[in-house]
Design an enzyme around this catalytic site. Structure first.
Site, PDB file in Angstrom:
ATOM      1  N   ARG A 135       9.697  36.025   4.506  1.00 15.70           N
ATOM      2  CA  ARG A 135       9.515  37.075   5.496  1.00 15.70           C
ATOM      3  C   ARG A 135       8.504  36.651   6.543  1.00 15.70           C
ATOM      4  O   ARG A 135       7.613  35.843   6.278  1.00 15.70           O
ATOM      5  CB  ARG A 135       9.056  38.381   4.823  1.00 15.70           C
ATOM      6  CG  ARG A 135      10.115  38.958   3.883  1.00 15.70           C
ATOM      7  CD  ARG A 135      11.345  39.420   4.678  1.00 15.70           C
ATOM      8  NE  ARG A 135      12.455  39.824   3.845  1.00 15.70           N
ATOM      9  CZ  ARG A 135      13.593  39.136   3.700  1.00 15.70           C
ATOM     10  NH1 ARG A 135      13.761  37.974   4.292  1.00 15.70           N
ATOM     11  NH2 ARG A 135      14.564  39.594   2.956  1.00 15.70           N
ATOM     12  N   CYS A 136       8.643  37.230   7.714  1.00 14.00           N
ATOM     13  CA  CYS A 136       7.777  36.950   8.854  1.00 14.00           C
ATOM     14  C   CYS A 136       6.308  37.008   8.422  1.00 14.00           C
ATOM     15  O   CYS A 136       5.929  37.928   7.703  1.00 14.00           O
ATOM     16  CB  CYS A 136       8.049  37.989   9.939  1.00 14.00           C
ATOM     17  SG  CYS A 136       7.152  37.712  11.464  1.00 14.00           S
ATOM     18  N   PRO A 137       5.537  36.001   8.785  1.00 13.61           N
ATOM     19  CA  PRO A 137       5.786  34.908   9.735  1.00 13.61           C
ATOM     20  C   PRO A 137       6.200  33.598   9.072  1.00 13.61           C
ATOM     21  O   PRO A 137       6.248  32.567   9.738  1.00 13.61           O
ATOM     22  CB  PRO A 137       4.430  34.748  10.411  1.00 13.61           C
ATOM     23  CG  PRO A 137       3.451  34.983   9.293  1.00 13.61           C
ATOM     24  CD  PRO A 137       4.102  36.092   8.461  1.00 13.61           C
TER      25      PRO A 137
END
Length: 81
Positions: free
Chosen positions: A18-20
Site C-alpha cells: 500500500r501507498c507509499p
C-alpha cells in the site's frame, strides 16, 4: 497485436503493498536500471493509478503502457536517460 507487457527487462511485484510502498520500490528498482530498460510493475493498490504516472512524469521516465481496468494493475515504464 504485440503484448507490450510480455518481455520487460525487469519485473516488480508490488501486490499487497500500500501507498507509499509501491512507488518507493519502483524508485529503488529504477535507480539500478540502465537508461532505456523497461520495468513491468504489477500492483493492486488503487493509489498506483495516480502515483505511477506521476512518478514517471516527475522523474522523466516514459509510461509505455498501463492496464488499470481490473486487478492486478500493470504498468510498463522505460527508464529515461
Amino acid at each position: 497485436m504485440t503484448d507490450l507487457f510480455s518481455s520487460p527487462d525487469h519485473t516488480l511485484d508490488a501486490l499487497g503493498l500500500r501507498c507509499p510502498e509501491p512507488v518507493m520500490m519502483v524508485r529503488k528498482t529504477v535507480r539500478n536500471m540502465q537508461p532505456g530498460e523497461t520495468l513491468l510493475i504489477i500492483a493492486d493498490d488503487p493509489a498506483t493509478t495516480r502515483d505511477i504516472p506521476g512518478f514517471c512524469t516527475f522523474m522523466e521516465h516514459e509510461l509505455v503502457a498501463k492496464e488499470t481496468d481490473g486487478l492486478p494493475y500493470r504498468y510498463l515504464i522505460r527508464k529515461g536517460g
